[in-house]
Scaffold this active site. Structure first.
Site, PDB file in Angstrom:
ATOM      1  N   THR A  52     -33.566  21.155 -22.936  1.00 32.47           N
ATOM      2  CA  THR A  52     -34.019  20.846 -22.115  1.00 32.47           C
ATOM      3  C   THR A  52     -34.689  22.352 -20.917  1.00 32.47           C
ATOM      4  O   THR A  52     -35.683  22.384 -20.984  1.00 32.47           O
ATOM      5  CB  THR A  52     -33.555  20.360 -20.710  1.00 32.47           C
ATOM      6  OG1 THR A  52     -32.515  20.157 -19.963  1.00 32.47           O
ATOM      7  CG2 THR A  52     -33.721  18.563 -21.794  1.00 32.47           C
ATOM      8  N   THR A  53     -33.952  22.806 -20.862  1.00 28.92           N
ATOM      9  CA  THR A  53     -33.766  24.780 -20.546  1.00 28.92           C
ATOM     10  C   THR A  53     -35.116  25.348 -21.368  1.00 28.92           C
ATOM     11  O   THR A  53     -36.025  25.324 -21.009  1.00 28.92           O
ATOM     12  CB  THR A  53     -32.606  25.293 -20.539  1.00 28.92           C
ATOM     13  OG1 THR A  53     -31.474  24.885 -19.495  1.00 28.92           O
ATOM     14  CG2 THR A  53     -33.093  26.607 -19.271  1.00 28.92           C
ATOM     15  N   ASP A 109     -24.991  15.414 -23.719  1.00 27.81           N
ATOM     16  CA  ASP A 109     -26.216  16.769 -24.063  1.00 27.81           C
ATOM     17  C   ASP A 109     -25.029  16.820 -25.454  1.00 27.81           C
ATOM     18  O   ASP A 109     -26.099  16.817 -26.812  1.00 27.81           O
ATOM     19  CB  ASP A 109     -26.034  17.600 -23.856  1.00 27.81           C
ATOM     20  CG  ASP A 109     -27.149  18.093 -22.543  1.00 27.81           C
ATOM     21  OD1 ASP A 109     -27.150  16.828 -21.664  1.00 27.81           O
ATOM     22  OD2 ASP A 109     -27.128  19.255 -22.110  1.00 27.81           O
TER      23      ASP A 109
HETATM   24  P1  ADP Z   1     -30.828  23.885 -23.375  1.00 22.78           P
HETATM   25  O1  ADP Z   1     -31.122  22.888 -22.135  1.00 22.78           O
HETATM   26  O2  ADP Z   1     -32.183  24.487 -24.045  1.00 22.78           O
HETATM   27  O3  ADP Z   1     -29.884  23.869 -24.605  1.00 22.78           O
HETATM   28  P2  ADP Z   1     -28.884  25.802 -22.781  1.00 22.78           P
HETATM   29  O4  ADP Z   1     -29.056  26.862 -21.331  1.00 22.78           O
HETATM   30  O5  ADP Z   1     -27.835  25.032 -23.003  1.00 22.78           O
HETATM   31  O6  ADP Z   1     -30.524  25.165 -22.814  1.00 22.78           O
HETATM   32  O7  ADP Z   1     -29.271  26.876 -23.613  1.00 22.78           O
HETATM   33  C1  ADP Z   1     -29.350  26.777 -24.745  1.00 22.78           C
HETATM   34  C2  ADP Z   1     -29.413  28.148 -25.974  1.00 22.78           C
HETATM   35  O8  ADP Z   1     -28.602  29.080 -25.431  1.00 22.78           O
HETATM   36  C3  ADP Z   1     -29.840  28.318 -27.424  1.00 22.78           C
HETATM   37  O9  ADP Z   1     -31.163  28.249 -27.917  1.00 22.78           O
HETATM   38  C4  ADP Z   1     -28.485  28.322 -27.562  1.00 22.78           C
HETATM   39  O10 ADP Z   1     -28.617  28.496 -29.101  1.00 22.78           O
HETATM   40  C5  ADP Z   1     -28.535  29.513 -27.729  1.00 22.78           C
HETATM   41  N1  ADP Z   1     -26.433  29.228 -27.632  1.00 22.78           N
HETATM   42  C6  ADP Z   1     -25.387  28.934 -26.906  1.00 22.78           C
HETATM   43  N2  ADP Z   1     -24.150  29.377 -27.391  1.00 22.78           N
HETATM   44  C7  ADP Z   1     -25.369  30.960 -27.656  1.00 22.78           C
HETATM   45  C8  ADP Z   1     -24.205  31.936 -28.065  1.00 22.78           C
HETATM   46  N3  ADP Z   1     -23.001  31.770 -28.186  1.00 22.78           N
HETATM   47  N4  ADP Z   1     -25.040  33.123 -28.472  1.00 22.78           N
HETATM   48  C9  ADP Z   1     -26.428  32.854 -28.252  1.00 22.78           C
HETATM   49  N5  ADP Z   1     -26.938  32.162 -27.433  1.00 22.78           N
HETATM   50  C10 ADP Z   1     -26.085  31.049 -27.431  1.00 22.78           C
HETATM   51 MG    MG Z   2     -28.138  22.751 -24.246  1.00 27.97          MG
END
Ligand code: ADP
Ligand code: MG
Length: 553
Positions: A101-102, A397
């Site tokens: 979502t973000t 989620d």
């Molecule tokens: P959303 O609501 O979009 O899911 P998040 O705050 O969960 O927002 O962030 C998702 C993003 O963070 C994705 O692009 C995912 O690939 C990335 N992500 C998750 N874990 C890691 C990590 N360990 N290192 C880098 N990026 C990550």
């Molecule tokens: Mg996420």
């Protein structure tokens, strides 16, 4: 305002109601884009594992601490129509795939920012919209191409996917345990269908209770009811439970009309009560004859019936929610019976243990140890209400992500790797496009870079150095190179076990492009004045959309 009137033969004609505000053309576009971008601005610092949390205080003073894009936007009261549309992006992504979502809001904001640059260079919005849509279609194809198929029986891989979705949340420390619970729960309720697996998340009940620690969170192979055993004389624990699910009352039905019974003789009174007693006892006998030692009733149970049930050693709960009855039927294999007279031993379900337990100050009934249950419960514990609330959202989620992969078993790496890869491919592809459409494709690619860029920024990495290194490695064909926000390096995200369902990435692109196209196509905003709102400055746009408090004009 002049535009509200038109002239016919020199006479002004009023076509909109007095007080209506209108903004047109460039001005309307600018307003909309600015408002929508502001929404992206709010959530972008919470993207990724190193993203910050938001503390939201509602008008009653209740505090929510979250990192979840959809929740942040749900809690803030957005008024500007274009800003509202951005909130809708997050909602639609949340409904469809549950995670991302973000990202969708950040990406939509970036698309608008890039579109504005083109509009300022006199590129017509409809050209931008066409270019964006063509790019999105191409991007979806590219995702399909690079996605890696997964074996849904590989529990270790599933765990890594579940953990990725929780890694960016408050609960990340406990993601090994919570991830395992999510994988086990979804696998347990998944059902085979013609085209692969189907997961209905309604079959996973999430009960939360503040207290204890997150490590006390448990998967229960059965159902937890936030109800107590109805009568003090009943057993509080039954092993090898034989469970009856009844959705009619164990009470004497009151007549529809108010009837008056005149009793002249005390003997008659006695008979009357005895008859009632006899009927209730007959109901309890039915339950006994069927062989049930646990009775879960959707309606009421009369005091006298409770007494007989207690005497018969039956554990009973009354007024169980309908949704819980359905889940219990799926967990225990019992059939929900409408009419007590129809109850037979075949209708009973089973569980290893039914027990009333104290959970903090409440008494709850646990129905657990069901054989191959098709509905289960996750009991969420944690230090405070805020912690269990955020854990609940993160579980949502992760459960959705698991449903996504089980139903469509294909993944990509995260950390901005697929976005960077697609951006690179689109830049090459743009040369096949004509004239100004080419510019729009390039801007779409630039907007995709917002994901790795913000991940890097939120991790305190240098955005320019990071993007340069990322592009260099990507251009050498290392397509899973992304931003490893945890270890602040640019590296292969597959190897870092940052894994996400491809459908999440696809949905982000679809929803963001859709709403951006809508916003860009608007060149006229006609807003009726809200009757509640104090009148704005005459003729000005200040009151329109009510974004004044957020620094919007
Ligand atoms: P959303 O609501 O979009 O899911 P998040 O705050 O969960 O927002 O962030 C998702 C993003 O963070 C994705 O692009 C995912 O690939 C990335 N992500 C998750 N874990 C890691 C990590 N360990 N290192 C880098 N990026 C990550
Ligand atoms: Mg996420």
């Amino acid at each position: 305002m002049a535009s509200i009137q038109t002239t016919a033969g020199g006479m002004p004609v009023l076509i909109l109601k007095e007080g209506t505000k209108e903004s047109k053309g460039r001005e309307a576009q600018k307003n909309n884009i600015a408002a929508a971008k502001l929404i992206a601005e709010i959530v972008k610092t919470s993207l990724g594992p190193r993203g910050m949390d938001k503390m939201l205080v509602d008008n009653l003073g209740d505090v929510t601490i979250t990192n979840d894009g959809a929740t942040i936007l749900k809690e803030i009261d957005v008024q500007h129509p274009a800003a509202k549309m951005m909130v809708e992006v997050a909602k639609s992504v949340d409904n469809e795939v549950g995670d991302g979502t973000t990202s969708s809001v950040v990406f939509a904001g970036a698309l608008l920012e890039k579109a504005e640059e083109l509009i300022n260079k006199d590129v017509h919005p409809s050209i931008i919209v066409d270019g964006y849509n063509a790019s999105a279609e191409q991007a979806l194809k590219l995702l399909e191409k690079i996605a890696v198929n997964v074996d849904v029986s590989d529990k270790d891989l599933l765990l890594r996917i579940a953990r990725t979705s929780m890694d960016s949340k408050l609960v990340s420390e406990d993601s090994p345990l919570l991830g395992q619970i999510v994988v086990d729960a979804t696998k347990q309720v998944a059902e085979k269908s013609d085209d692969g697996l189907k997961v209905d998340l309604d079959n996973i009940k999430v009960e939360k209770k503040a207290g204890g620690s997150m490590r006390d969170t448990k998967l229960i192979k059965g159902i937890v009811l936030d109800k107590e055993v109805v009568h003090a004389g009943m057993p509080k624990r039954i092993e090898k439970a034989r469970i009856a699910l009844i959705n009619s009352a164990l009470e004497i039905e009151k007549t529809e009309m108010s009837a008056e019974i005149r009793i002249s003789d005390p003997h008659q009174m006695q008979m009357f009560l005895e008859e009632e007693n006899r009927m209730l006892k007959a109901m309890v006998d039915k339950v006994k004859e069927a062989g049930a030692n646990v009775l879960l009733c959707q309606k009421g149970i009369d005091d006298i019936a409770q007494h007989y049930l207690a005497k018969a050693g039956v554990l009973a709960v009354r007024r169980v929610k309908e949704s819980d009855m359905t889940k219990m039927s799926r967990a225990t294999g019992a059939r929900i019976v409408n009419n007590l007279d129809d109850l037979t031993s075949k209708d009973l379900g089973s569980a290893d243990l039914v027990e009333e337990r104290k959970v903090e100050t409440d008494k709850w009934v646990f129905i657990e140890g069901c054989k191959n249950p098709k509905a289960v419960t996750i009991l969420v514990r944690g230090g405070s209400q805020r912690v269990v609330d955020e854990a609940d959202r993160s579980l949502h989620d992760a459960l959705m992500v698991m449903k996504d992969v089980l139903e469509k078993p294909a993944i990509v790496a995260g950390g901005g790797a697929p976005e960077a890869y697609i951006a690179g491919e689109l830049r090459q592809w743009s040369s096949s496009q004509e004239g100004r459409a080419q510019l729009a494709v390039q801007k779409f690619a630039d907007a995709l870079d917002a994901i790795p860029l913000n991940l890097a920024e939120n991790a305190g990495m240098d955005p320019i150095d990071t993007m340069t290194e990322l592009r260099a490695k990507q251009s050498k064909g290392a397509k899973w190179t992304g931003v490893d926000a945890r270890n602040t390096q640019v590296t292969d995200m597959f190897k870092q076990n940052v894994l996400e369902p491809v459908v999440v990435k696809q949905q982000i692109i679809k929803s963001a492009t859709e709403v951006v196209s809508m916003i860009l196509r608007i060149d006229d905003v006609i807003a009726a004045t809200k009757s509640k709102m104090p009148a704005g400055p005459p003729g000005g746009m200040g009151g329109m959309g009510g974004m004044g408090g957020m620094g919007m004009e």
